[in-house]
Every structure is written in structure tokens, then in C-alpha cells.
Design a protein around this motif. Structure first.
Motif, PDB file in Angstrom:
ATOM      1  N   ARG A 153      10.128   1.131   3.022  1.00  0.00           N
ATOM      2  CA  ARG A 153      11.316   1.057   3.892  1.00  0.00           C
ATOM      3  C   ARG A 153      10.950   0.452   5.247  1.00  0.00           C
ATOM      4  NH1 ARG A 153      12.566   6.689   6.051  1.00  0.00           N
ATOM      5  NH2 ARG A 153      10.623   6.111   7.098  1.00  0.00           N
ATOM      6  N   ASP A 154       9.856   0.917   5.825  1.00  0.00           N
ATOM      7  CA  ASP A 154       9.446   0.423   7.136  1.00  0.00           C
ATOM      8  C   ASP A 154       9.003  -1.039   7.077  1.00  0.00           C
ATOM      9  OD1 ASP A 154       9.984   2.932   8.122  1.00  0.00           O
ATOM     10  OD2 ASP A 154       7.897   3.604   8.126  1.00  0.00           O
ATOM     11  N   LEU A 155       8.303  -1.417   6.019  1.00  0.00           N
ATOM     12  CA  LEU A 155       7.862  -2.806   5.875  1.00  0.00           C
ATOM     13  C   LEU A 155       9.040  -3.754   5.722  1.00  0.00           C
ATOM     14  CD1 LEU A 155       4.784  -2.340   3.505  1.00  0.00           C
ATOM     15  CD2 LEU A 155       4.718  -3.149   5.869  1.00  0.00           C
ATOM     16  N   CYS A 198       1.948   1.962  -1.711  1.00  0.00           N
ATOM     17  CA  CYS A 198       2.840   2.349  -0.623  1.00  0.00           C
ATOM     18  C   CYS A 198       3.864   3.382  -1.091  1.00  0.00           C
ATOM     19  CB  CYS A 198       3.576   1.131  -0.067  1.00  0.00           C
ATOM     20  SG  CYS A 198       2.655   0.211   1.179  1.00  0.00           S
ATOM     21  N   THR A 199       4.156   4.339  -0.245  1.00  0.00           N
ATOM     22  CA  THR A 199       5.221   5.295  -0.519  1.00  0.00           C
ATOM     23  C   THR A 199       6.566   4.623  -0.242  1.00  0.00           C
ATOM     24  OG1 THR A 199       5.231   6.102   1.752  1.00  0.00           O
ATOM     25  CG2 THR A 199       3.740   7.205   0.183  1.00  0.00           C
ATOM     26  N   GLU A 247       8.760   5.511   1.794  1.00  0.00           N
ATOM     27  CA  GLU A 247       8.966   5.503   3.244  1.00  0.00           C
ATOM     28  C   GLU A 247       8.262   4.303   3.885  1.00  0.00           C
ATOM     29  OE1 GLU A 247       9.662   9.537   1.729  1.00  0.00           O
ATOM     30  OE2 GLU A 247       7.985   8.134   1.508  1.00  0.00           O
ATOM     31  N   LYS A 248       7.053   3.999   3.412  1.00  0.00           N
ATOM     32  CA  LYS A 248       6.314   2.857   3.965  1.00  0.00           C
ATOM     33  C   LYS A 248       6.972   1.530   3.565  1.00  0.00           C
ATOM     34  CE  LYS A 248       1.822   5.184   4.202  1.00  0.00           C
ATOM     35  NZ  LYS A 248       0.440   5.275   3.661  1.00  0.00           N
ATOM     36  N   THR A 289      16.251   1.276   0.156  1.00  0.00           N
ATOM     37  CA  THR A 289      14.928   0.917  -0.358  1.00  0.00           C
ATOM     38  C   THR A 289      14.829   1.153  -1.854  1.00  0.00           C
ATOM     39  OG1 THR A 289      13.967   1.545   1.774  1.00  0.00           O
ATOM     40  CG2 THR A 289      12.443   1.267  -0.064  1.00  0.00           C
TER      41      THR A 289
END
Length: 264
Positions: free
Chosen positions: A231-233, A225-226, A228-229, A242
Motif C-alpha cells: 500500500r505504501d509503495l 512485502c506485507t 501494508e508495505k 491494495t
């Protein structure tokens, strides 16, 4: 003779911003480091995570289930402990869902406080109308939503709870203590058990309920996961927050510095 503190103590600014210097009229100086909150650290490996799980299970099976779920979802303890059967299982169709959304308690409460203060200042009043309060609460709730993607291990935990407790609805992890009124175990109670586990396993880092949220963040990061991903999770708004979760582990940093040598 000991120097007693008095109203004549002067505080000086110094270059070390993490310290305070108290200077007394008689010329004596006492310097001490400022106390700061020590951030929690995630377990260093899946093996260590499971060792922690095993020890927690011996003391409180329900708490083990909450920690296990927190490490799988990335939820804070305050949210993981309030999960329900209905979050995971659709009774109308008789099967588990693939995902669900929930409003994060801490994020929502912080947003309500921030938005309320802002609105009060804008209007120049001390109190808002009931309609305005409801509007702020609705906005905060929407802004604090996070999506949880359900995997097989989560389904197994939920199914085991449902089978053992013979339930099809309600809280998954109520505190079994007779004074708890079936509400979840408190964060303080959970951390007290983790202190015993830390001592039993000889862990040399700050272990708390938040360690499992951080373990999730690092695990999905290692899985590809990046930031950004991640952070969203986690349901976060800022990448700055994050990065505090997925920064290099202390042992990796220690190893990197330990290999340094400039001797000829």
C-alpha cells in the motif's frame, strides 16, 4: 414482429443485481446484463512481461521505457510518463539519488475535487477565494505524495535515455511524434498499442497501461512485502484498494477450482 421500445417501458428490480429487465406494456420482456468496466490484469510471469516489452519496443521504444519504469516503480502511466531526469539524477553532485518523492496526479486531482466540494458545502458558497484554493491544492499535493526507491535497473533506463538523447534535464519520455510538442504519449495511444501487442501474443486477459502497476504490486508481494508495505509503495491510503491489486491471479483460482471433485 419486433417489439419497439417506447416511453411505456418499465424497469423491474430483480435478484440479479448485475442485470436490467425491461418489461413492455404488451407483456414482452427483454433482459440484459449490465455493462461493467473490466479491470486490467497483470502479466502472469516475468517471461510474459518481457515478451510484452519486446513487442512494445518494436512499435515504440519510448513507450517500452515507460512501461518498464511503471513495472519497476508501481507508478500509474500518467505519472511514469511524466518522470524527469532530475527525479533520478542530482546534477549538482553528479550522481543518481537513492529515492525521491512525487505527487501522484490522479490522487492529487481527486483530493482537490473532494476537498473543494467539502469546503464549498461548509461555507454555503459557490466559489472559494484564491487563498483557499491554494491551501486546498497544497494539502492535496502533500497527501498524494509517494516515495520511489531507485534501483539499478531504473538507473540503467535513465542513463540509456540520457546518453541516447544527450540530455541532463527535462522529461525522460517525451512523445517523438512531430505533433506531440514533446509531451508524453497519451494513455489512449499507449492502450491502442497494447491492444495490438495483446493480439500478437495471443493474451487472453485485459491488458492495459495499469497492468504494469499491478504487476509491480504482485511482484513485491511475492518478494515478501506485507499488504501494508505494498500500500505504501503504491502511494495508496486504503488496504481495500491494495487488495484489488494483489488478489490471487485468475489462473491460480482456475486451477484450484479445476481440482475439485466430489465423485465417489
Amino acid at each position: 414482429m419486433a417489439v419497439k421500445a417506447s416511453s411505456s417501458v418499465k424497469k423491474r428490480k430483480i435478484k440479479r443485481i448485475d442485470a436490467v429487465v425491461n418489461e413492455f406494456d404488451n407483456g414482452s420482456v427483454i433482459s440484459k446484463k449490465k455493462k461493467s468496466k473490466v479491470p486490467s490484469i497483470p502479466p502472469k510471469s516475468v517471461k510474459e512481461l518481457n515478451a510484452i516489452f519486446d513487442e512494445v519496443y518494436k512499435q515504440n521504444e519510448t513507450l517500452y521505457q515507460i512501461f518498464h519504469m511503471a513495472a519497476l516503480t508501481g507508478l500509474r502511466f500518467s505519472d511514469a510518463s511524466w518522470l524527469t531526469v532530475e527525479d533520478f539524477y542530482d546534477n549538482e553532485v553528479g550522481k543518481f539519488v537513492d529515492s525521491f518523492s512525487l505527487s501522484q496526479q490522479k490522487t492529487c486531482n481527486m483530493a482537490i475535487t473532494r476537498l473543494t466540494k467539502k469546503r464549498l458545502k461548509e461555507k454555503g458558497v459557490d466559489q472559494l477565494s484564491e487563498a483557499e484554493i491554494k491551501a486546498i491544492e497544497s494539502r492535496a499535493k502533500k497527501g498524494s505524495m509517494v516515495t520511489i526507491f531507485v534501483n539499478d535497473e531504473m538507473r540503467e533506463i535513465v542513463q540509456n535515455v540520457m546518453d541516447k538523447r544527450k540530455i541532463t534535464a527535462g522529461l525522460l519520455f517525451p512523445n517523438k511524434h512531430h505533433f506531440s510538442e514533446n509531451l508524453p504519449i497519451s494513455t489512449n495511444g499507449a492502450n491502442n498499442i497494447l491492444k495490438k501487442v495483446k493480439l500478437k501474443l495471443g493474451l487472453n486477459y485485459p491488458l492495459s497501461t495499469h497492468s504494469f502497476r499491478k504487476f509491480f504490486a504482485n511482484a513485491v508481494m511475492r518478494g515478501g512485502c506485507t499488504p501494508e508495505k505494498v500500500r505504501d509503495l503504491l502511494g495508496q491510503k486504503s488496504l481495500d484498494a491494495t487488495t484489488l491489486y494483489v488478489s490471487s491471479e485468475e489462473e491460480e483460482l482456475r486451477s484450484a477450482v479445476g481440482q475439485l471433485s466430489y465423485n465417489q
